[in-house]
Design a protein around this motif. Sequence first.
Motif, PDB file in Angstrom:
ATOM      1  N   THR A   1      27.801 113.878  60.651  1.00 23.66           N
ATOM      2  CA  THR A   1      29.050 113.104  60.565  1.00 23.66           C
ATOM      3  C   THR A   1      29.993 113.861  59.620  1.00 23.66           C
ATOM      4  N   VAL A   2      31.267 113.466  59.658  1.00 29.91           N
ATOM      5  CA  VAL A   2      32.233 114.064  58.725  1.00 29.91           C
ATOM      6  C   VAL A   2      32.417 113.086  57.569  1.00 29.91           C
ATOM      7  N   GLN A   3      32.338 113.593  56.353  1.00 32.11           N
ATOM      8  CA  GLN A   3      32.444 112.723  55.179  1.00 32.11           C
ATOM      9  C   GLN A   3      33.462 113.280  54.196  1.00 32.11           C
ATOM     10  N   LYS A   4      34.038 112.363  53.418  1.00 30.58           N
ATOM     11  CA  LYS A   4      34.959 112.772  52.349  1.00 30.58           C
ATOM     12  C   LYS A   4      34.126 113.246  51.164  1.00 30.58           C
ATOM     13  N   VAL A   5      34.464 114.438  50.661  1.00 33.76           N
ATOM     14  CA  VAL A   5      33.690 115.021  49.563  1.00 33.76           C
ATOM     15  C   VAL A   5      34.638 115.438  48.437  1.00 33.76           C
ATOM     16  N   LEU A   6      34.324 115.010  47.214  1.00 34.84           N
ATOM     17  CA  LEU A   6      35.095 115.493  46.067  1.00 34.84           C
ATOM     18  C   LEU A   6      34.452 116.797  45.601  1.00 34.84           C
ATOM     19  N   VAL A   7      35.231 117.877  45.677  1.00 36.55           N
ATOM     20  CA  VAL A   7      34.690 119.200  45.309  1.00 36.55           C
ATOM     21  C   VAL A   7      34.600 119.288  43.792  1.00 36.55           C
ATOM     22  N   GLU A   8      33.398 119.512  43.277  1.00 32.06           N
ATOM     23  CA  GLU A   8      33.213 119.451  41.822  1.00 32.06           C
ATOM     24  C   GLU A   8      33.052 120.806  41.151  1.00 32.06           C
ATOM     25  N   ASP A   9      32.447 121.753  41.847  1.00 33.06           N
ATOM     26  CA  ASP A   9      32.091 123.003  41.168  1.00 33.06           C
ATOM     27  C   ASP A   9      31.793 124.103  42.159  1.00 33.06           C
ATOM     28  N   LYS A  10      31.749 125.335  41.614  1.00 35.23           N
ATOM     29  CA  LYS A  10      31.183 126.422  42.420  1.00 35.23           C
ATOM     30  C   LYS A  10      29.678 126.261  42.362  1.00 35.23           C
TER      31      LYS A  10
ATOM     32  N   GLY B   1      33.513 127.576  50.756  1.00 33.57           N
ATOM     33  CA  GLY B   1      34.919 127.264  50.517  1.00 33.57           C
ATOM     34  C   GLY B   1      35.426 127.990  49.292  1.00 33.57           C
ATOM     35  N   ASP B   2      36.730 127.898  49.109  1.00 36.01           N
ATOM     36  CA  ASP B   2      37.366 128.610  48.009  1.00 36.01           C
ATOM     37  C   ASP B   2      37.421 127.722  46.765  1.00 36.01           C
ATOM     38  N   SER B   3      37.258 128.353  45.597  1.00 34.84           N
ATOM     39  CA  SER B   3      37.192 127.532  44.379  1.00 34.84           C
ATOM     40  C   SER B   3      38.518 126.835  44.056  1.00 34.84           C
TER      41      SER B   3
ATOM     42  N   ILE C   1      39.689 116.187  47.259  1.00 34.36           N
ATOM     43  CA  ILE C   1      38.803 115.475  48.179  1.00 34.36           C
ATOM     44  C   ILE C   1      39.030 116.055  49.576  1.00 34.36           C
ATOM     45  N   VAL C   2      37.962 116.572  50.171  1.00 33.10           N
ATOM     46  CA  VAL C   2      38.104 117.269  51.455  1.00 33.10           C
ATOM     47  C   VAL C   2      37.129 116.671  52.482  1.00 33.10           C
ATOM     48  N   ASP C   3      37.398 116.961  53.765  1.00 35.94           N
ATOM     49  CA  ASP C   3      36.491 116.519  54.832  1.00 35.94           C
ATOM     50  C   ASP C   3      35.433 117.589  55.065  1.00 35.94           C
ATOM     51  N   VAL C   4      34.185 117.150  55.079  1.00 35.57           N
ATOM     52  CA  VAL C   4      33.094 118.104  55.300  1.00 35.57           C
ATOM     53  C   VAL C   4      32.171 117.557  56.399  1.00 35.57           C
ATOM     54  N   TYR C   5      31.850 118.434  57.356  1.00 37.02           N
ATOM     55  CA  TYR C   5      30.888 118.063  58.404  1.00 37.02           C
ATOM     56  C   TYR C   5      29.488 118.344  57.858  1.00 37.02           C
ATOM     57  N   LEU C   6      28.604 117.340  57.922  1.00 39.10           N
ATOM     58  CA  LEU C   6      27.260 117.490  57.360  1.00 39.10           C
ATOM     59  C   LEU C   6      26.336 118.089  58.423  1.00 39.10           C
TER      60      LEU C   6
ATOM     61  N   PHE D   1      17.469 115.740  49.561  1.00 38.02           N
ATOM     62  CA  PHE D   1      18.320 115.014  48.614  1.00 38.02           C
ATOM     63  C   PHE D   1      19.765 115.439  48.683  1.00 38.02           C
ATOM     64  N   TYR D   2      20.041 116.459  49.472  1.00 44.75           N
ATOM     65  CA  TYR D   2      21.426 116.929  49.578  1.00 44.75           C
ATOM     66  C   TYR D   2      21.689 117.432  50.991  1.00 44.75           C
ATOM     67  N   TYR D   3      22.968 117.709  51.272  1.00 46.22           N
ATOM     68  CA  TYR D   3      23.342 118.224  52.594  1.00 46.22           C
ATOM     69  C   TYR D   3      23.915 119.626  52.497  1.00 46.22           C
ATOM     70  N   MET D   4      23.766 120.386  53.587  1.00 45.21           N
ATOM     71  CA  MET D   4      24.539 121.609  53.761  1.00 45.21           C
ATOM     72  C   MET D   4      25.613 121.239  54.785  1.00 45.21           C
ATOM     73  N   GLY D   5      26.854 121.620  54.491  1.00 45.56           N
ATOM     74  CA  GLY D   5      27.932 121.210  55.391  1.00 45.56           C
ATOM     75  C   GLY D   5      28.927 122.315  55.680  1.00 45.56           C
ATOM     76  N   THR D   6      29.930 121.969  56.495  1.00 41.53           N
ATOM     77  CA  THR D   6      31.001 122.900  56.819  1.00 41.53           C
ATOM     78  C   THR D   6      32.340 122.199  56.581  1.00 41.53           C
ATOM     79  N   LEU D   7      33.213 122.914  55.877  1.00 38.42           N
ATOM     80  CA  LEU D   7      34.536 122.369  55.574  1.00 38.42           C
ATOM     81  C   LEU D   7      35.315 122.167  56.860  1.00 38.42           C
ATOM     82  N   ARG D   8      35.955 121.014  56.994  1.00 37.73           N
ATOM     83  CA  ARG D   8      36.810 120.746  58.152  1.00 37.73           C
ATOM     84  C   ARG D   8      38.268 120.960  57.772  1.00 37.73           C
ATOM     85  N   PRO D   9      39.029 121.598  58.644  1.00 31.32           N
ATOM     86  CA  PRO D   9      40.428 121.850  58.272  1.00 31.32           C
ATOM     87  C   PRO D   9      41.204 120.515  58.129  1.00 31.32           C
TER      88      PRO D   9
END
Length: 480
Positions: A422-431, A453-455, A461-466, A472-480
Amino acid sequence: MYEIDLDKIDLMAEPPEHEPERQYYFMAKCRVYVKEFKKKLGRNPSFFTQTFGCQMNSRDSEKLQGILEAIGFVETDTEEADFVLYNTCTVRENANDRVYGRLGYLNSLKKKNPHMMIALCGCMMQEEKVVAKIKKSYRFVDIIFGTHNIFKLAELMYERLEEKRMVVDIWEGTDRIVEDLPTDRKYPFKSGVNIMFGCNNFCSYCIVPYVRGKERSRSPKDILEEVKQLADDGVVEIMLLGQNVNSYGKNLETPVTFAELLTQIDQVEGLERIRFMTSHPKDLSDDLIEAMKTSKKVCNHLHLPLQSGSSRILKVMNRKYTKEQYLELVEKIRTAMPDISLTTDIIVGFPGETEEDFNETLEVVKKVRFDSAFTFIYSKRTGTPAAKMEEVPEELVKKRFDRLLAEVQKISSEVCGKDEHTVQKVLVEDKNDHEEGLLTGRMGNNTTVHFKGDSSLIGKIVDVYLDESRGFYYMGTLRP
Ligand code: 5AD
Ligand code: SF4
């Protein structure tokens, strides 16, 4: 927010009586020392802080760092600093042991740098026996203060610099909340906000009410002003902090409920996410569930400490709810918010816990299927009622703990995977520390997501496809 120019303070005048003016005066006084130090050594003096324990302590440390920076210290990430501060925790014994362990090391550093000042504060310092031990065996410590007077750091440092002896200032309790001191936020885009201090619950195993004092709520006006200021500064996510946020506002002159506060904070423009910690099941109201449900900003996550699944043990713990009431509450919350993420705290090996009691905890864990659970081995805290009760043999507790952990982890990995693809809203916190080019962020329900993604996206807050759940975590892809 309070802005004050330290250069304009008259250093020859008597110290002001009122706060925060008094502390700004002492910051200016300490700054004179710092400037001399800089001249002598040809560099800015540095500070290092180490925070143990919970988010409350992290927030306190940001305030302490704000004061140190106002005085002219520059932060460094090693203990080879000119001012080292440990903000301690005492909720379990192992936290105390770690502090004593580090102190030996600090002593060796201080021998090399005689200018070094060592300060200890926080929950552990509120225990008489700890302070007595430090006074006796760790004479090289310069400043000791507690949880109620962190706002006084500058004043205590000044006293230390003037009088050149160990300064100890521990308050037994306080009614005061000092506002408007400087803070140094760790993240530009998210922040903790204290809404109350202390705890009145006296769960029989817990030392917090003794070291953090009785419940005091900040006024809604002060809280809202702080939140607005944070949002204006670019903060998108706040975490409202209190030991028991559900009893917020009960003792204010004009009582306000936590649900009402949340609804007001929800209106603050620019803010996108609201979290809060910690909820006590006994005080969680229908109004709060409604407020969470209606709000777009309150995150889809609730931390609801269970502690034990046995009604008998819960009674001895003084938790004031039964297993059945906890399960009913979970049911009610899930009916209102079906995809809410639930997390919890559980203590294993509370005095008198039998195999049946423990099995009931496992049963609740299997029924609720928490997204994650923090599991703790019971730790005896001197002065609490449970300290007088007979302990469960260690080997038994360890075995139970391992069984619980295995169950909790199995369930978490199943539950966490539910948003895969699914696509989820993600707050980018760190490299990401481990892999170049990867970013790390958090979903509203607090699950971590890694993606390329770029730092420059940090703080957004970005859209990320999981793509894939990894337990305990996901690997995802940034959605434009
Ligand atoms: N022993 C073990 N765990 C404890 N906690 C609090 N006091 C103790 C103790 N004496 C746990 C509780 C609480 C969390 C912050 O720490 O689960 O929710
Ligand atoms: Fe401790 Fe209970 Fe208060 Fe939490 S609610 S801080 S566990 S006494």
